[in-house]
Design an enzyme around this catalytic site. Structure first.
Site, PDB file in Angstrom:
ATOM      1  N   GLY A  64      38.083  55.756  67.877  1.00 34.81           N
ATOM      2  CA  GLY A  64      38.712  54.312  69.063  1.00 34.81           C
ATOM      3  C   GLY A  64      38.359  53.676  70.304  1.00 34.81           C
ATOM      4  O   GLY A  64      37.389  54.690  70.858  1.00 34.81           O
ATOM      5  N   ALA A  70      44.312  53.028  65.304  1.00 29.00           N
ATOM      6  CA  ALA A  70      42.992  53.396  64.762  1.00 29.00           C
ATOM      7  C   ALA A  70      42.360  54.539  64.338  1.00 29.00           C
ATOM      8  O   ALA A  70      42.465  54.633  62.470  1.00 29.00           O
ATOM      9  CB  ALA A  70      41.502  52.488  65.264  1.00 29.00           C
ATOM     10  N   ILE A  97      33.208  52.720  63.692  1.00 33.66           N
ATOM     11  CA  ILE A  97      34.284  51.465  64.001  1.00 33.66           C
ATOM     12  C   ILE A  97      34.510  50.636  62.560  1.00 33.66           C
ATOM     13  O   ILE A  97      33.540  50.096  61.997  1.00 33.66           O
ATOM     14  CB  ILE A  97      32.812  50.484  65.138  1.00 33.66           C
ATOM     15  CG1 ILE A  97      32.320  51.045  66.246  1.00 33.66           C
ATOM     16  CG2 ILE A  97      33.122  49.163  65.157  1.00 33.66           C
ATOM     17  CD1 ILE A  97      32.953  51.586  66.778  1.00 33.66           C
ATOM     18  N   THR A 112      36.945  43.149  66.107  1.00 28.83           N
ATOM     19  CA  THR A 112      38.126  43.422  67.144  1.00 28.83           C
ATOM     20  C   THR A 112      37.544  44.363  68.019  1.00 28.83           C
ATOM     21  O   THR A 112      37.845  44.731  68.540  1.00 28.83           O
ATOM     22  CB  THR A 112      39.098  43.270  65.897  1.00 28.83           C
ATOM     23  OG1 THR A 112      38.932  44.648  64.739  1.00 28.83           O
ATOM     24  CG2 THR A 112      39.652  42.341  64.857  1.00 28.83           C
ATOM     25  N   GLY A 163      40.239  51.444  72.251  1.00 26.29           N
ATOM     26  CA  GLY A 163      40.965  50.266  72.635  1.00 26.29           C
ATOM     27  C   GLY A 163      41.482  50.988  74.247  1.00 26.29           C
ATOM     28  O   GLY A 163      41.926  49.634  74.996  1.00 26.29           O
ATOM     29  N   GLU A 164      40.788  51.822  74.850  1.00 25.26           N
ATOM     30  CA  GLU A 164      40.698  51.605  76.578  1.00 25.26           C
ATOM     31  C   GLU A 164      39.674  52.453  77.034  1.00 25.26           C
ATOM     32  O   GLU A 164      39.309  51.752  78.087  1.00 25.26           O
ATOM     33  CB  GLU A 164      41.177  53.542  76.852  1.00 25.26           C
ATOM     34  CG  GLU A 164      42.761  53.076  75.542  1.00 25.26           C
ATOM     35  CD  GLU A 164      44.123  53.437  76.243  1.00 25.26           C
ATOM     36  OE1 GLU A 164      44.176  53.348  77.293  1.00 25.26           O
ATOM     37  OE2 GLU A 164      45.579  53.734  75.555  1.00 25.26           O
ATOM     38  N   PRO A 180      33.123  45.952  64.090  1.00 23.97           N
ATOM     39  CA  PRO A 180      32.928  45.534  64.383  1.00 23.97           C
ATOM     40  C   PRO A 180      32.994  44.566  65.885  1.00 23.97           C
ATOM     41  O   PRO A 180      32.592  43.412  66.762  1.00 23.97           O
ATOM     42  CB  PRO A 180      31.660  45.044  64.078  1.00 23.97           C
ATOM     43  CG  PRO A 180      31.746  45.258  62.588  1.00 23.97           C
ATOM     44  CD  PRO A 180      33.259  44.932  62.756  1.00 23.97           C
ATOM     45  N   ILE A 223      49.586  45.631  68.777  1.00 20.70           N
ATOM     46  CA  ILE A 223      50.040  44.880  70.233  1.00 20.70           C
ATOM     47  C   ILE A 223      48.140  43.921  70.623  1.00 20.70           C
ATOM     48  O   ILE A 223      47.969  43.632  72.279  1.00 20.70           O
ATOM     49  CB  ILE A 223      49.865  46.392  71.249  1.00 20.70           C
ATOM     50  CG1 ILE A 223      48.622  46.969  70.718  1.00 20.70           C
ATOM     51  CG2 ILE A 223      50.873  46.933  70.654  1.00 20.70           C
ATOM     52  CD1 ILE A 223      48.628  48.053  71.772  1.00 20.70           C
TER      53      ILE A 223
HETATM   54 MO1  MOS Z   1      48.103  52.526  77.638  1.00 15.54          MO
HETATM   55  S1  MOS Z   1      48.128  52.287  78.727  1.00 15.54           S
HETATM   56  O1  MOS Z   1      47.580  54.521  77.097  1.00 15.54           O
HETATM   57  O2  MOS Z   1      48.662  51.696  76.320  1.00 15.54           O
END
Ligand code: MOS
Length: 765
Positions: free
Chosen positions: A728, A519, A655, A660, A730-731, A658, A475
């Site tokens: 992780g 990940a 990690i 990405t 991502g958020e 590092p 994604i």
């Molecule tokens: Mo994310 S909102 O958990 O795709």
């Protein structure tokens, strides 16, 4: 943009910890990566959705004569010819897989603005769109309820619609608040936001006999494939979902939206493939959004700044039928050492499409409230806001008394504040000025739960390299690259020798790419299967009298530098070792989280989301942490706000890459700036309609809005979170950012903004 020391330098080139460039980078920048709607699909017909102009009421009639008489128009689906065709699906947050329970075209009823009321099919996109514009729809309209403050809201306690949710609480928050020396009691609000991935919401459906192939961008090919099969009453073996690249998702592509079944049904009726590319504006109603939230926060502390009480009352908006909720109090209740906590989450039902998950779903809005209140408390205490967080840090959460598996919040503050130069700050508001610009510095904590799920993976080792197959998702995160790194390290190969295939429901099942779990989940699965590959190869070698490794303890053999090696230097190349197992070795295996998810691999095969970790495990709670520092400049006369620099330090265990990971965190921080200063979907209270449903009026940051972003990694080894120690990233990047900005704006101007996004008029007051 500076680069920090890598938190866990790679032990082998291209392995875990190496800054490997994206494997799919060249394909993407040269346009060779095919996204779902790029697929040719033979000679497709094109679908165009006609969507409702009202939010509540019903369709009385649709005059299709003009539309149907246009050249190239093939068919028009409405509730009259498409009702009763689909099985109902539950929504994702309730354990189902759908984005909404409101399936269109099943009746003339209209339940939200932008609901699909007709699907026009034609030889070209233009013909379908033109015919759609020629439909004459007569409505019977009722007055809808749009949002907070409007008549007709129905309030429910979050536990009513979401029985698994428990309001976190401990001690006696009311009494402790009453007795506190220093108190804050404030209200905060966050707006509606839409994901707006650059890649639009598209679906291409083709039938080969009784088999359906769907090309659609997806964060969960396994769950969505099974969901589509269930919805269309098809044998799952006859449905395939393909999604090798996703042009942004952020939560909007992880569930089955109504569009897929409509396009699949249209393709079946026409007997030819059908392609849909919904418009940017339609996307605002087709695939969920971040709902508006409201918060009341009460904090009590001793005169020395020790927190004694927190009450967090959250309020969220959802649709009429669906009890979607985020419940971010799970985290705010546990972030600091607060012995008395009370929380509530109330869900308000309105005449809207169902909201959903959007990057850092609960933490984004809920942490804006808490971290703003923490800053207000620091000011009340005349205490440095970093110090306030330091003295209220805790290795255990106090709701159930479970330790964090690891927690480096303090180290994040130390690293980020040093890099930012925080010690030079004069704490007095309006104390820094440069020309016409008032300067302010602010900070906030970030955390994000470290979630993990079961995953399968298949690894094939060949003399020349390896193939990793898993139904994971790219994604935009670097997924193809990091799983190749894990396999390269585990199999002793160069990363270029590893090919990764993902994004196809026919591949071994992988969990949803959401909640920043992939990940950890998929890397651990790949590592496990690679270990099995090594075991099998080693066992065959030691058992072969002709091998140079004959008679060795098989557990002492390693795969490194393209060879199977003994502890004393004896080795065999893959060309020598692999013929014993048939020339190539293919193993399908998997990974299950240690805690909290028995039978998780089997559940994954059934399409269940099954995220473990976070606050859900019994022995420890698991989260990534961060600290963000920002400088803002507010123009003395125009009140324009700029963010010249932002520094974030993050601890997220291992990690994998590092480079990405830095991009993920940087993107999150920029999104955080956006949530503070740019983004809001405006709604017309009279019509419950999104008014800025386009990228001209829905503001997002551009390069000029984000001059300098510095991402730092705090090294962190967590042996409890999972075997590879991955949490992780991502958020978490966007969590706390908006609060840090509003805290900095207060420091610059003396004006406290509690209602996002920050608007010039709030600063004029
Ligand atoms: Mo994310 S909102 O958990 O795709």
């Amino acid at each position: 943009m500076s680069t920090a020391t890598d938190p866990n330098p790679a032990t082998v080139p291209g392995g875990i910890g190496a800054a490997v460039q994206r494997k799919d980078g060249p394909l993407k920048v040269t346009g060779r990566a095919l996204y779902a709607s790029d697929v040719a699909a033979g000679n497709p017909a094109y679908a165009y959705f006609h969507t409702s102009a009202i939010a509540l009421g019903k369709v009385v009639s649709i005059d299709e004569r003009d539309a149907r008489s246009q050249p190239g128009v093939l068919d028009i689906l409405t509730w009259k010819n498409a009702a009763g065709e689909f099985n109902a699906l539950g929504i994702l947050s309730q354990g189902g897989i759908a984005s909404t329970s409101m399936m269109p075209l099943q009746s003339p009823e209209i339940r939200h603005e932008g609901e699909i009321i007709a699907v026009v099919l034609a030889e070209s996109y233009e013909a379908a769109r033109d015919a759609s514009n020629r439909l004459i729809v007569t409505y019977e309209e009722r007055s809808p309820t749009a949002t907070f403050g409007d008549e007709g809201l129905v309030a429910k306690d979050a536990t009513e619609g979401t029985p698994w949710f428990v309001h976190p609480a401990v001690g006696d928050a009311e009494a402790a608040f009453a007795a506190a020396s220093v108190k804050i009691d404030q209200r905060y609000a966050t707006p509606i936001q839409h994901h707006n991935p650059i890649e639009l919401f598209t679906t291409t459906a083709s039938w080969e006999g009784d088999k359906l192939v769907v090309h659609e961008p997806s964060q969960f090919v396994v769950g969505m494939h099974l969901g589509i099969a269930a919805q269309l009453q098809l044998d799952p073996a006859k449905v395939r979902l393909v999604s090798p690249y996703v042009g942004g998702a952020f939560g909007a592509k992880g569930s089955v939206t109504p569009r897929t079944a409509l396009v699949a049904m249209a393709a079946k009726r026409l007997g030819r493939p059908v392609k849909l590319v919904a418009t940017r504006s339609q996307g605002f109603n087709l695939a969920t959004y971040r709902a508006e939230t409201r918060h009341r926060i009460r904090l009590g502390a001793t005169a020395e700044g020790r927190l004694t009480s927190l009450t967090h009352e959250g309020e969220e908006l959802t649709s009429r039928p669906d009890s979607f909720m985020l419940g971010g109090t799970e985290g705010t209740a546990r972030l600091y050492a607060i012995p008395n906590v009370a929380t509530t989450v109330t869900v308000q039902h309105a005449d809207r499409d169902t909201p959903g998950y959007m990057r850092a779903p609960p933490e984004g809005p809920y942490m804006f409230a808490l971290e703003s209140a923490m800053d207000e408390l620091a000011i009340e205490l005349e205490m440095d806001p970093v110090e306030l967080r330091r003295i209220n840090d805790t290795p255990i959460e106090l709701i159930e008394g479970r330790p964090y598996s690891s927690r480096s919040l303090k180290q994040c503050f130390e690293m980020a504040s040093a890099a930012f130069g925080w010690s030079d700050r004069d704490p007095r508001p309006m104390s820094m000025m440069e020309g016409d610009w008032q300067i302010g510095w602010g900070c906030a904590s970030a955390y994000y739960t470290a979630k993990i799920a079961a995953s399968f993976a298949r690894v094939t080792l060949m003399p020349t390299g390896a193939l990793v197959e898993v139904a994971g998702h790219e994604i935009g995160t670097g997924a193809y690259t990091i799983y190749a790194q894990v396999a390269a390290q585990s199999l002793g190969l160069r990363v270029e020798q590893v090919e990764v295939q993902m994004g196809d429901s026919r591949l071994p099942p992988a969990p949803i790419a959401a909640g920043a779990n992939n990940a950890a989940s998929i890397s651990n699965a790949v590592a496990n299967v690679c270990a099995s590959v090594r075991d099998r190869l080693a066992a065959a070698a030691v058992a072969d009298g002709a091998s140079r490794l004959s008679g060795y303890d098989p557990t002492s053999l390693t795969l490194a530098g393209g060879a199977l090696r003994g502890p004393d230097g004896a080795s065999e190349t893959l060309e020598e070792a692999l013929p014993r197992v048939g020339g190539a070795l293919e193993i399908l295996g998997g990974f299950e989280p240690r805690e909290g998810a028995p039978g998780a691999l089997a559940a994954l095969r059934r399409g269940q989301v099954g995220l473990a970790g976070g606050f859900g495990d019994r022995e420890t709670v698991k989260a990534s942490f961060g600290a963000e520092f920002v400088e803002v400049r507010v123009h003395r006369r125009t009140r324009e706000v700029r963010v010249p620099r932002i520094v974030g330090a993050f601890a997220a265990g291992t990690i994998v890459n590092p480079m990405t990971a830095r991009s993920q965190l940087m993107g999150g921080m920029i999104w955080g700036i956006s949530s503070a200063l740019h983004e809001a979907t405006e709604i017309d209270h009279r019509y419950a309609r999104y008014t800025n449903n386009n990228l001209a009026e829905y503001l997002i940051p551009v390069n000029a809005d984000v001059p300098q972003v510095e991402v730092l990694f705090v090294p962190e080894v967590d042996t409890k979170v999972n075997a590879l120690g991955i949490k992780g990233v991502g958020e978490i990047g966007g969590v706390g950012t908006a609060a840090a900005i509003c805290n900095a704006i207060y420091h610059a101007t003396g004006v406290r903004i509690r209602d996002l996004p920050v608007r010039i008029e709030q600063l004029l007051a």
